[in-house]
Design an enzyme around this catalytic site. Sequence first.
Site, PDB file in Angstrom:
ATOM      1  N   GLU A 299      -6.136  -9.092   3.687  1.00 31.23           N
ATOM      2  CA  GLU A 299      -5.249  -8.392   4.631  1.00 31.23           C
ATOM      3  C   GLU A 299      -5.228  -9.212   5.902  1.00 31.23           C
ATOM      4  OE1 GLU A 299      -5.722  -4.184   5.395  1.00 31.23           O
ATOM      5  OE2 GLU A 299      -6.329  -3.839   3.321  1.00 31.23           O
TER       6      GLU A 299
ATOM      7  N   GLU B  14       0.844  -1.203   0.000  1.00 27.73           N
ATOM      8  CA  GLU B  14       0.000   0.000   0.000  1.00 27.73           C
ATOM      9  C   GLU B  14       0.876   1.247   0.000  1.00 27.73           C
ATOM     10  OE1 GLU B  14      -2.797   0.073   3.263  1.00 27.73           O
ATOM     11  OE2 GLU B  14      -3.766   1.900   2.517  1.00 27.73           O
TER      12      GLU B  14
ATOM     13  N   GLN C 210       2.231  -6.026   5.512  1.00 30.10           N
ATOM     14  CA  GLN C 210       2.388  -5.662   4.127  1.00 30.10           C
ATOM     15  C   GLN C 210       3.797  -6.040   3.693  1.00 30.10           C
ATOM     16  OE1 GLN C 210       1.172  -1.696   3.116  1.00 30.10           O
ATOM     17  NE2 GLN C 210      -0.773  -1.854   4.210  1.00 30.10           N
TER      18      GLN C 210
ATOM     19  N   TYR D 131      -6.555  -8.869  11.574  1.00 27.41           N
ATOM     20  CA  TYR D 131      -5.236  -8.541  12.136  1.00 27.41           C
ATOM     21  C   TYR D 131      -5.139  -9.071  13.560  1.00 27.41           C
ATOM     22  CZ  TYR D 131      -4.207  -5.372   8.266  1.00 27.41           C
ATOM     23  OH  TYR D 131      -3.938  -4.856   7.020  1.00 27.41           O
TER      24      TYR D 131
ATOM     25  N   ASN E 210     -12.232  -1.368  -0.767  1.00 28.03           N
ATOM     26  CA  ASN E 210     -11.506  -1.932   0.379  1.00 28.03           C
ATOM     27  C   ASN E 210     -12.189  -1.486   1.672  1.00 28.03           C
ATOM     28  OD1 ASN E 210      -8.986  -2.825   1.996  1.00 28.03           O
ATOM     29  ND2 ASN E 210      -9.223  -0.667   2.554  1.00 28.03           N
ATOM     30  N   GLU E 211     -12.393  -2.399   2.576  1.00 31.55           N
ATOM     31  CA  GLU E 211     -12.971  -2.065   3.895  1.00 31.55           C
ATOM     32  C   GLU E 211     -14.089  -1.045   3.724  1.00 31.55           C
ATOM     33  OE1 GLU E 211      -9.983  -1.367   6.970  1.00 31.55           O
ATOM     34  OE2 GLU E 211      -9.305  -3.450   6.773  1.00 31.55           O
TER      35      GLU E 211
END
Length: 494
Positions: free
Chosen positions: A294, A27, A343, A243, A174-175
């Site tokens: 992710e 990103e 990432q 996460y 995204n999200e």
Amino acid sequence: MTTAKIVISPEEPIAIINPNIQGHFAEHLGGCIYDGIWVGEESTIPNIDGIRTDVVEALRRLRPPVVRWPGGCFADDYHWRDGIGPRAERPRRVNLWWGETIESNAFGTHEFLRFCNLIGAQPYICGNVGSGSPRELRDWVEYCNFPGESTLALERGANGSPEPFGVQYWGVGNENWGCGGSFCPEDYGAEYKRFATYLRGFGDTPLYLIACGPSGNNPDWTRRFFDKLGRFARINGFAAHYYCRTAGTATEYSTDQWYELLHRALRMEPLVVQQRAILDGYDPERKIGLIVDEWGTWHPPTPGRHPRHLWQQNTLRDALVAAMTLDIFQRHADKVVMANIAQTINVLQAMILTDGPRMLTTPTYHVYDMYQTHQGGQSLRTRFEADEIVFSLEGNAARLPGLSGSASIKDGILTLTVVNAHATSAIEADVALRQGAWSGGSVITLTDDDIHAYNTFEAPDALVPVEAPSEVHGAQFRHTFPPASVTAFRLRVA
Ligand code: AHR
């Protein structure tokens, strides 16, 4: 302690492990793109067309299957036309999400696709739904993929790439429950249909369209999104994010905090099983792939670093999180088609850290290296029987499997990866193959006496795997797995 057991059942194949499970995510955030990948053609740091040579060489070695770009939250505020054409004329924008850093747009579509080409990965472009339009995204697809002489395709040629790029993977936002527009599932479902209606495959490139899935294992988002989607069929993938938020800091943690983070990593398994079960209700033939685009560890900001740049060190603990998570995906190869660790460079659970001209590979990088022979292998049912680890979690006793892992076979080589999560005890195990026999190979081990071990620019090889020949023959052998270790066997099978 009793001898543990690992039993591999070749007669119980699960599914072929999609190589994309070992995918990456880069990103425009902190030092991931700028400094990490892009230094520019004028840089004194050796580069290929502006892209760091050392990083390209290190990543190529991992056989990275796919890279997701440009975000993340950045994606829903990114306008692709900012990143094409002569670099000196590209606009300078404010990176809203990540520290209001000035985005030079020096790294845009052509640079990203060149990077993918150099490292041998498929591109996965995440489109802008939050602040973009269906037209902007369909134009980006045409710009990248149209083989004929449309104005956009000719512009691509004028910018140096007459041949279509053939980008297959496209994310529709995204999200979108958060930084991608704060939608409720129904509103995102309606937007998804509006955007996807205009996204078409051109030439030899069919599109693989990926919808935004839940934050963690949230069944509500998934059900309400698919209820809204109804019979709309232009969807190929559905991507959750998960996460592991830290216990302790990136480099400082107690033994209980070591276990706590590993315990959190294991939440990926119910996420995969339960999200796939919900999807099965809408998609019993499994035409829509479950993706985790992710995932990784997320530690508190590192003192002295910009808190919005998400730079963090990467220790043996992160390596075990990576290994346990890849093992989960591999055990559920029938359910997961792609996953992208967050990432690639200098951000969150990175493969690589850079500092000016210096570069190091992290313990997580080494796990990807050790696990690469699982790519495209047939995942095999494997039973791990070992004493559980009991530790203290918020004042209560919690449990963690002593040994966990996965096994696969490809081209006559069986890969068995095993994590011993115990911080201080080695575990001796009998490893048995229920069908066939081994005839030697190698064993690679990543471990250290210190559970806090990591690599620095001064000592970049402080924590690296050690490879040794393995003379195992027959259908059973005994092995001692060191404490806090990741082990990969690559054994010939007859
Ligand atoms: O990976 C960092 C950020 O985490 C991404 O931009 C966003 O999608 C997620 O919240």
